[in-house]
Design a protein around this motif. Structure first.
Motif, PDB file in Angstrom:
ATOM      1  N   LEU A 183      23.141   0.354  13.657  1.00 60.50           N
ATOM      2  CA  LEU A 183      22.181  -0.203  12.706  1.00 60.50           C
ATOM      3  C   LEU A 183      20.833   0.472  12.929  1.00 60.50           C
ATOM      4  N   PHE A 184      20.204   0.879  11.856  1.00 59.11           N
ATOM      5  CA  PHE A 184      18.875   1.460  11.999  1.00 59.11           C
ATOM      6  C   PHE A 184      17.829   0.356  11.973  1.00 59.11           C
ATOM      7  N   THR A 185      16.859   0.478  12.872  1.00 60.28           N
ATOM      8  CA  THR A 185      15.780  -0.501  12.892  1.00 60.28           C
ATOM      9  C   THR A 185      15.057  -0.473  11.556  1.00 60.28           C
ATOM     10  N   CYS A 228      24.172  -5.774   5.161  1.00 51.46           N
ATOM     11  CA  CYS A 228      23.891  -4.562   5.933  1.00 51.46           C
ATOM     12  C   CYS A 228      22.910  -4.820   7.070  1.00 51.46           C
ATOM     13  N   HIS A 229      22.423  -6.038   7.195  1.00 52.93           N
ATOM     14  CA  HIS A 229      21.443  -6.390   8.222  1.00 52.93           C
ATOM     15  C   HIS A 229      22.079  -7.311   9.250  1.00 52.93           C
ATOM     16  N   MET A 230      21.596  -7.266  10.483  1.00 49.15           N
ATOM     17  CA  MET A 230      22.196  -8.031  11.578  1.00 49.15           C
ATOM     18  C   MET A 230      22.154  -9.536  11.354  1.00 49.15           C
ATOM     19  N   PHE A 231      21.260 -10.023  10.530  1.00 50.40           N
ATOM     20  CA  PHE A 231      21.184 -11.463  10.279  1.00 50.40           C
ATOM     21  C   PHE A 231      22.444 -11.979   9.584  1.00 50.40           C
ATOM     22  N   SER A 232      22.977 -11.192   8.620  1.00 52.90           N
ATOM     23  CA  SER A 232      24.109 -11.648   7.819  1.00 52.90           C
ATOM     24  C   SER A 232      25.437 -11.006   8.198  1.00 52.90           C
ATOM     25  N   LEU A 233      25.411  -9.770   8.683  1.00 49.85           N
ATOM     26  CA  LEU A 233      26.651  -9.051   8.985  1.00 49.85           C
ATOM     27  C   LEU A 233      27.624  -9.852   9.856  1.00 49.85           C
ATOM     28  N   CYS A 329      20.783  -8.969  18.577  1.00 48.41           N
ATOM     29  CA  CYS A 329      21.518  -9.898  17.711  1.00 48.41           C
ATOM     30  C   CYS A 329      20.681 -11.172  17.555  1.00 48.41           C
ATOM     31  N   ALA A 330      21.303 -12.330  17.599  1.00 53.93           N
ATOM     32  CA  ALA A 330      20.536 -13.582  17.507  1.00 53.93           C
ATOM     33  C   ALA A 330      20.028 -13.929  18.897  1.00 53.93           C
ATOM     34  N   GLY A 331      18.709 -13.859  19.086  1.00 48.66           N
ATOM     35  CA  GLY A 331      18.147 -14.112  20.412  1.00 48.66           C
ATOM     36  C   GLY A 331      18.010 -15.586  20.714  1.00 48.66           C
ATOM     37  N   THR A 332      17.434 -16.331  19.776  1.00 47.22           N
ATOM     38  CA  THR A 332      17.269 -17.779  19.913  1.00 47.22           C
ATOM     39  C   THR A 332      17.508 -18.424  18.552  1.00 47.22           C
TER      40      THR A 332
END
Length: 529
Positions: A183-185, A228-233, A329-332
């Motif tokens: 994933l690209f920042t 395509c973003h870590m929140f939803s993937l 990923c999900a930190g908190t």
């Protein structure tokens, strides 16, 4: 921080097979009027994986995918995972400049895109990219193709490949240590970096999070944020693990969300604050009875307290606040059933496989209640910035904590209070405040659609605040109205913006965040005028 042994070594191909055996012909994914069962997902992802092998792709090769939230995106992700391809999801907002860099950096062997979408010809761009990228061998198009050189994705899903055996698939099965995802920042400050995750750092942590979200086979998931973003993937594999339906929503239209929530019996909604502010405005005009919502998960930027309070009051559901990034990923996050105020006062406590510390400028731990840089360590931590060892080295403390560049503080119960990006502190004549304070308030202004507060150099005070805003349809606003609004909210005068720039639309990253780097560059011209 230990990972649950039941999912510690679970790979995506195993997860797909297990879900097909457990949930069989139940609906796994919905797009429009199309329904796909768990068994169909197993069959179609395996078939596509075999076609990838027939095209000459093999374990360790990168495949880039530029698609909106769709079944084609899902099946490409799962097929790639079955044979150890490195999946590189890309925002449909990207164009030639970004794509040429990203595909070259990944050495992508195949590129899955679409013929056209929202008036843009993606297929034509794909072949322009292929002409300049030595590694890019295959252009695969979802939907109808116009160029005879491209491969129709539907043709690969419709028939079995002739020359690929089960042994070929077995020979390419990944291990938990193999690379899974690049994933690209978001690149809000500079050129994006390539975040590399293995199956071990991506899969178990998100299945654990799914358990914490209390996902079950009674749920229907809807992501308004891009897959395509870590929140939803991760919601793709979370839905598979727990037998939930997942409604794939391609075209975002604010005025139809309430009807969609009701029609599809959505119980778990993933959305950015901007989506939820739109939703609240729709609630003013539409009947919201008959909804099945139990949990809304939001994050990605400072979360307005009033928004969370209004959502809970109007929609009668839990609202969760989450903090994370591609690297961790999900930190908190806050959990369903926790005290309501935690979702607007904090961004939750650490994910099951992680831990958070607050560090000072010398990278020493700070006590409870003191603001510093948020540092993260855990099993969900990325492996490296791909092909960028220097950036990787500079991003970690000596004891292995990732330096996030975000500011916050921990309370006595271990809940993280997010303040904002380190670079978003504005120093006005020695009086410091954080841009996110003002942004959070202005996000709820009825006339404002987007807002970013950045500093402008000042010869006397050092810095002054500048508000960049885009407005809702047919609205007008001036700096005095903004100042009066903030004063009514109780802000000190030194925190009021002293410049205003009104734009049709502010630049955003693929995840929907305001691209602060671009805004700051424009703000510098104010100083020079």
């Amino acid at each position: 921080m230990a990972t649950n042994r039941l999912v510690a070594n679970l790979l995506i191909h195993e997860l797909i097979e297990q879900s097909a055996a457990a949930y069989k012909d139940r609906v796994a994914f919905i797009e429009g009027n199309d329904r796909y069962s768990f068994q169909e997902i197993d069959q179609l992802s395996l078939r596509l994986a075999k076609h990838f092998l027939q095209l000459g792709l093999k374990k360790g090769d990168a495949i880039s995918v530029q698609l909106p939230n769709s079944f084609e995106f899902v099946v490409a992700h799962l097929a790639a995972a079955r044979i150890g391809l490195i999946f590189n999801p890309l925002s449909p907002n990207y164009r030639k400049q970004e794509l040429s860099y990203m595909l070259a950096h990944c050495e992508s062997k195949a590129f899955i895109t679409m013929e056209s979408w929202k008036g843009f010809n993606y297929e034509k761009l794909a072949f322009e990219l292929q002409d300049q990228l030595k590694d890019l061998q295959h252009i695969i198009v979802a939907g109808e193709n116009k160029d005879d050189r491209s491969i129709q994705l539907s043709s690969l899903l419709d028939s079995e490949p002739e020359s690929v055996s089960e042994q070929d698939v077995h020979d390419n099965l990944p291990t938990s240590e193999d690379p899974c995802l690049i994933l690209f920042t978001s690149g809000t400050e500079s050129n994006p970096k390539a975040v590399l995750h293995t199956f071990q750092t991506f899969v178990p942590c998100h299945l654990q999070n799914g358990k914490e979200y209390q996902v079950t086979d009674k749920d229907t998931i809807l992501c308004l944020t891009p897959l395509c973003h870590m929140f939803s993937l991760p919601m793709i594999i979370i839905g598979l693990k727990f037998g939930a339906k997942h409604f794939l929503y391609k075209h975002y239209h604010p005025d139809e969300i309430i009807d969609l929530l009701r029609k599809e019996h959505v119980s778990f909604l993933i959305a950015a604050p901007a989506h939820l502010i739109d939703l609240l405005r729709q609630c003013e005009n539409k009947n919201v009875s008959g909804l099945n919502l139990r949990f809304i998960l939001t994050g990605g930027t400072k979360i307005p307290a009033k928004m969370v309070q209004d959502l809970r009051a109007i929609l009668k559901c839990d609202v969760g606040a989450q903090w994370g990034m591609s690297e961790i990923c999900a930190g908190t996050f806050t959990r369903p059933g926790e005290e309501a105020s935690l979702a607007w006062e904090t961004v939750g406590r650490a994910a099951p496989v992680g831990e958070v510390k607050i560090l000072d400028d010398a990278q020493k731990p700070l006590p409870t209640g003191e603001i510093g840089e948020i540092a993260f360590k855990g099993d969900s931590l990325f492996i490296e910035y791909y092909k960028n060892p220097l950036a990787t080295e500079h991003s970690f403390t000596k004891d292995g904590y990732f330096l996030t560049g975000d500011q916050g503080w921990l309370d006595e119960k271990g809940y993280l209070h997010f303040v904002g990006r380190t670079k978003d502190t504005i120093n006005r004549g020695g009086l410091k405040y954080h841009a996110s304070e003002i942004e959070e308030a202005l996000q709820m202004h009825p006339k404002i659609n987007q807002v970013a507060i950045v500093s402008v150099p000042d010869p006397r005070l050092g810095e002054r605040g500048c508000a960049f805003v885009s407005l809702r349809d047919d609205e007008q606003i001036d700096l005095e109205e903004i100042k009066e609004y903030l004063l009514e909210k109780g802000f000190a005068k030194y925190k009021l913006p002293e410049h205003l720039v009104i734009k049709d639309k502010l630049p955003t990253t693929p995840s929907g965040k305001i691209s602060k780097g671009m805004v700051r560059k424009e703000a510098l011209t104010i100083h020079k005028q």
